[in-house]
Design an enzyme around this catalytic site. Structure first.
Site, PDB file in Angstrom:
ATOM      1  CB  CYS A  32      -0.926   0.004   1.220  1.00 37.46           C
ATOM      2  SG  CYS A  32      -2.069  -1.384   1.264  1.00 37.46           S
TER       3      CYS A  32
ATOM      4  CG  HIS B 157      -3.034   3.146   3.127  1.00 39.02           C
ATOM      5  ND1 HIS B 157      -3.773   2.905   2.000  1.00 39.02           N
ATOM      6  CD2 HIS B 157      -2.977   1.974   3.803  1.00 39.02           C
ATOM      7  CE1 HIS B 157      -4.151   1.640   1.990  1.00 39.02           C
ATOM      8  NE2 HIS B 157      -3.684   1.054   3.075  1.00 39.02           N
TER       9      HIS B 157
ATOM     10  CG  ASN C  91      -7.242  -0.207   1.903  1.00 44.97           C
ATOM     11  OD1 ASN C  91      -6.548   0.045   0.927  1.00 44.97           O
ATOM     12  ND2 ASN C  91      -6.722  -0.706   3.018  1.00 44.97           N
TER      13      ASN C  91
END
Length: 337
Positions: free
Chosen positions: A122, A263, A293
């Site tokens: 990520c 994030h 996400n």
């Protein structure tokens, strides 16, 4: 030892852009589809809706659209680029890189572009941002596009609510160049990996260990699995010192940061930033509810939203921060010019 860059890199973000998949999927739909009591998916994930890629929406297509938006925001075209870096957890195909496919879609067939891919889970956008900034400052490249893209939806295990309810598909990009005499800079960046958390988030099959030729004992090994609470506990143990370190490298205090761009890992993670890390009230960009996400595209999509909302502009400072599989942490302090 954490990797770090301090002292400031005179690089400016000139444009941002983001796109999502075309298929809107609500949490209510997922409850019905998978036989859950109404409200379960949203309550557990904090996500009301997310988008998934539709037919024909490949990683290279979404990433190209995001780059084109960033180029338009900067007033540039694809011919201005010296490099295209794509961050992704899962590429469109093993070879060639998604970056090569994006460069082809951009119409750059002249061999004048360096194109490659990075995968730091990520955190790929922050890794690519750091690499491109250093290369621009060193005079290797003049203008660079950094894109992050992930299509997570095909790899979700819907039998496991925790590892499936959070995720959406999308792409986001920024374009950078040397800042010249302006104030814009990547003031500091830092990354670190804590491998005692290496198994907290994983897709175990699909690489050289287990694959179509050597199948895994359980086909579910091809699907994403995570221990969200384990990730949060490990990250919380290290984040305060990690964030303090990158801010010290940048020479700014947390109270001097205008916008925190995280994030979009989870509702719990975003709440931790607001309530436990001491981020300024209202500074944290939170788009989880209607994006989910988006893996490596998550942070730069939040960045694009902050830019388009007018929250980031000349003279303003952003802390870009995330966690990823590994377990890894990464952050950058960026001043806009």
């Amino acid at each position: 030892m954490s990797g770090r860059t301090g002292g400031g890199v005179p690089v400016a973000i000139r444009g941002t852009g983001s796109v999502t998949g075309s298929v809107v999927v609500t949490s209510a739909e997922l409850d019905e589809r998978h036989g859950r009591p109404p409200g379960t998916t949203e309550a557990r994930s904090g996500v009301a809706s997310r988008t998934w890629a539709g037919p024909g929406e490949t990683s290279s297509l979404l990433a190209t659209r995001a780059v084109e938006k960033a180029l338009s925001a900067a007033g540039w075209d694809a011919g201005d680029l010296d490099a295209v870096i794509v961050a992704s957890v899962l590429p469109e195909q093993p070879m060639p890189t998604t970056a090569a496919l994006v460069t082809q879609r951009l119409g750059r067939a002249d061999g004048g572009v360096t194109a490659f891919e990075v995968n730091t889970s990520c955190l790929g956008f922050l890794t690519a941002l750091d690499l491109s900034g250093l290369a621009i400052a060193a005079g290797r490249w003049r203008r660079v596009a950094v894109a992050a893209v992930d299509i997570a939806s095909p790899g979700l295990n819907h039998a496991d609510l925790e590892s499936s309810a959070l995720f959406g598909d999308g792409a986001a990009a920024c374009v950078l160049e040397a800042a010249g005499d302006g104030p814009a800079a990547i003031l500091a960046s830092r990354s670190g990996t804590y491998p005692d958390g290496a198994r907290l988030c994983e897709i175990a099959a699909g690489g050289t260990r287990w694959n179509a030729t050597v199948p895994p004992p359980d086909p579910a090994a091809y699907l994403f699995r995570m221990d969200g609470l384990g990730v949060m506990r490990l990250a919380a143990r290290h984040l305060p010192g990690f964030v303090a370190g990158v801010l010290e490298d940048a020479g700014v205090g947390l109270d001097e940061v205008d916008v925190v761009v995280p994030h979009q890992a989870s509702g719990l993670g975003l709440r931790y930033l607001r309530e436990r890390l001491g981020a300024p009230a209202g500074a944290v960009v939170d788009i989880l509810r209607d994006h989910g996400n988006q893996v490596s595209a998550s942070l730069p999509t939040a960045l694009d939203h902050a830019v388009r909302a007018g929250r980031l502009g000349p003279g303003r400072t952003a802390l870009l921060l995330g966690t990823g599989a590994g377990l890894s942490l990464s952050a950058a302090v960026v001043r806009f010019g």
